[in-house]
Design a protein around this motif. Structure first.
Motif, mmCIF file in Angstrom:
data_model
loop_
_atom_site.group_PDB
_atom_site.id
_atom_site.type_symbol
_atom_site.label_atom_id
_atom_site.label_comp_id
_atom_site.label_asym_id
_atom_site.label_seq_id
_atom_site.Cartn_x
_atom_site.Cartn_y
_atom_site.Cartn_z
ATOM 1 N N ILE A 60 -18.796 -35.650 -5.777
ATOM 2 C CA ILE A 60 -19.560 -35.128 -4.641
ATOM 3 C C ILE A 60 -18.824 -35.301 -3.310
ATOM 4 O O ILE A 60 -19.020 -34.501 -2.386
ATOM 5 C CB ILE A 60 -20.963 -35.784 -4.585
ATOM 6 C CG1 ILE A 60 -21.841 -35.080 -3.555
ATOM 7 C CG2 ILE A 60 -20.857 -37.278 -4.320
ATOM 8 C CD1 ILE A 60 -23.290 -35.529 -3.589
ATOM 9 N N GLY A 61 -17.979 -36.309 -3.204
ATOM 10 C CA GLY A 61 -17.226 -36.476 -1.972
ATOM 11 C C GLY A 61 -16.384 -35.263 -1.637
ATOM 12 O O GLY A 61 -16.171 -34.941 -0.453
ATOM 13 N N ASN A 62 -15.926 -34.543 -2.675
ATOM 14 C CA ASN A 62 -15.133 -33.332 -2.464
ATOM 15 C C ASN A 62 -15.985 -32.118 -2.125
ATOM 16 O O ASN A 62 -15.453 -31.077 -1.726
ATOM 17 C CB ASN A 62 -14.295 -33.023 -3.710
ATOM 18 C CG ASN A 62 -13.154 -34.001 -3.896
ATOM 19 O OD1 ASN A 62 -12.635 -34.547 -2.931
ATOM 20 N ND2 ASN A 62 -12.757 -34.230 -5.131
ATOM 21 N N TRP A 63 -17.291 -32.213 -2.330
ATOM 22 C CA TRP A 63 -18.177 -31.081 -2.050
ATOM 23 C C TRP A 63 -18.635 -31.037 -0.597
ATOM 24 O O TRP A 63 -19.230 -30.053 -0.159
ATOM 25 C CB TRP A 63 -19.423 -31.137 -2.934
ATOM 26 C CG TRP A 63 -19.172 -31.234 -4.396
ATOM 27 C CD1 TRP A 63 -17.979 -31.087 -5.052
ATOM 28 C CD2 TRP A 63 -20.137 -31.493 -5.413
ATOM 29 N NE1 TRP A 63 -18.144 -31.259 -6.399
ATOM 30 C CE2 TRP A 63 -19.457 -31.506 -6.660
ATOM 31 C CE3 TRP A 63 -21.511 -31.726 -5.398
ATOM 32 C CZ2 TRP A 63 -20.118 -31.737 -7.858
ATOM 33 C CZ3 TRP A 63 -22.182 -31.951 -6.591
ATOM 34 C CH2 TRP A 63 -21.475 -31.953 -7.817
ATOM 35 N N ILE A 64 -18.409 -32.109 0.160
ATOM 36 C CA ILE A 64 -18.974 -32.259 1.498
ATOM 37 C C ILE A 64 -17.962 -31.842 2.558
ATOM 38 O O ILE A 64 -16.815 -32.294 2.555
ATOM 39 C CB ILE A 64 -19.428 -33.716 1.736
ATOM 40 C CG1 ILE A 64 -20.506 -34.104 0.713
ATOM 41 C CG2 ILE A 64 -19.944 -33.898 3.157
ATOM 42 C CD1 ILE A 64 -20.873 -35.570 0.736
ATOM 43 N N GLU A 65 -18.400 -30.976 3.470
ATOM 44 C CA GLU A 65 -17.583 -30.537 4.597
ATOM 45 C C GLU A 65 -18.231 -31.038 5.887
ATOM 46 O O GLU A 65 -19.313 -30.587 6.267
ATOM 47 C CB GLU A 65 -17.470 -29.015 4.624
ATOM 48 C CG GLU A 65 -16.711 -28.427 3.442
ATOM 49 C CD GLU A 65 -16.572 -26.924 3.531
ATOM 50 O OE1 GLU A 65 -17.051 -26.336 4.540
ATOM 51 O OE2 GLU A 65 -16.009 -26.328 2.601
ATOM 52 N N LEU A 66 -17.584 -31.969 6.568
ATOM 53 C CA LEU A 66 -18.070 -32.501 7.833
ATOM 54 C C LEU A 66 -17.633 -31.606 8.983
ATOM 55 O O LEU A 66 -16.496 -31.122 9.000
ATOM 56 C CB LEU A 66 -17.545 -33.913 8.047
ATOM 57 C CG LEU A 66 -18.079 -34.997 7.108
ATOM 58 C CD1 LEU A 66 -17.125 -36.176 7.062
ATOM 59 C CD2 LEU A 66 -19.470 -35.439 7.548
ATOM 60 N N SER A 67 -18.512 -31.379 9.959
ATOM 61 C CA SER A 67 -18.141 -30.574 11.132
ATOM 62 C C SER A 67 -17.113 -31.293 11.990
ATOM 63 O O SER A 67 -16.342 -30.650 12.716
ATOM 64 C CB SER A 67 -19.376 -30.251 11.965
ATOM 65 O OG SER A 67 -19.981 -31.449 12.445
#
Length: 299
Positions: free
Chosen positions: A117-124
């Motif tokens: 899941i860490g790879n699925w998250i895109e931080l602004s």
């Protein structure tokens, strides 16, 4: 499963009762003496927490997403706060969670170690500079792959000071080890589908540690969703029922993981005279969606 009065002779009983939505393992234990490991954690100076969201009104300190379809894109936001008396530049990162052998919640070392899941998250944004007691809202997206496995995907959004200043130095194995704090808020995302809940008990023991009664359980979660294990226990001395407690929480077990739990009995101290015996029900109290419960024997 039962221990009889002779500790060298162990008989096993298969319990095959299906109970919804709870998963039970019944264990009968007698006492012996073993050592106890200790673990401690601490953090200060900064904070991270979910930003209130009308789409998730029930959540508090964790991000929890249930019955998410593969291919979904979730838009959310996190609040980063500088609690220090000085301005600070804070790094934000999305990381996978891992479970330590004794059941602790931990994170991978850095985003490059992510496999889920860490790879699925895109931080602004991945860095903010905040004055003392200032906060900032950071939007992010979670893009669930079409190929995502059914069940739990567990991670966190974590923050640390970008300067990576050493907060504490300790000696370990003859060397100086620098310690810096990373603070995180957990993420639990459950991909919709056929949820399997299966636990097997690999090891069990009841023992004394000083004046305390201790329980040891080694449990494997064969399912694809986390388990929240609790025990209901009756303890007997030579005079009869000595103490009892219901639904004492023992901690969480990640999907497809093994943990060893050492739990201190929260009731009376161990009996002074004679042998003692405990009748224990281990229960998965996690109220997940579309659960399927069963019991498995230990090998």
């Amino acid at each position: 499963m039962e221990y009889n009065g002779n500790r060298k002779n162990i008989s096993k009983k298969l319990l095959a009762k299906k109970i919804k939505p709870l998963l039970y393992l019944l264990v009968l234990l007698t006492g012996l003496m073993l050592p106890l490991p200790v673990l401690g954690l601490s953090a200060s100076g900064m904070s991270i927490a979910p930003e209130p969201n009308i789409n998730f009104p029930a959540r508090k300190s964790w991000f929890i997403y249930e019955e998410v379809e593969p291919g979904t894109v979730i838009e959310d936001a996190v609040r980063v706060i500088n609690l220090d008396s000085q301005p600070s530049t804070i790094t934000i990162e999305a990381v996978d969670a891992i479970m330590t052998p004794d059941g602790g919640f931990a994170l991978v070392g850095e985003p490059q170690d992510n496999t889920d899941i860490g790879n699925w998250i895109e931080l602004s944004k991945t860095e903010v500079t905040l004055d003392s007691n200032q906060e900032q809202i950071v939007p992010f997206k979670i893009k669930i792959p079409q190929s995502a496995e059914v069940g739990d995907h567990i991670g966190a959004l974590a923050v640390y000071r970008s300067s990576q200043e050493t907060e504490q130095t300790i000696k370990a194995g003859g060397a100086q080890v620098s310690i810096s704090t990373r603070v995180g808020t957990r993420i639990y995302l459950t991909v919709k589908g056929n949820i399997a809940r299966q636990l097997t008990l690999l090891k069990r023991a009841l023992y004394g540690h000083g004046q305390k009664l201790m329980f040891l359980f080694k449990i494997k979660n064969l399912g694809n969703i986390r388990a929240e294990v609790a025990m209901t226990t009756k303890i007997y001395s030579i005079w009869g029922l000595y103490d009892s407690k219901e639904k004492v929480p023992l901690g969480q077990i990640f999907p497809k993981q093994i943990t060893t739990i050492n739990a201190t009995w929260p009731g009376k101290e161990r009996p002074i005279f004679g042998p003692y015996l405990a009748l224990i029900t281990l229960e998965d109290t996690y109220q997940g969606l579309n659960p399927a419960s069963s019991t498995l024997p230990s090998p």
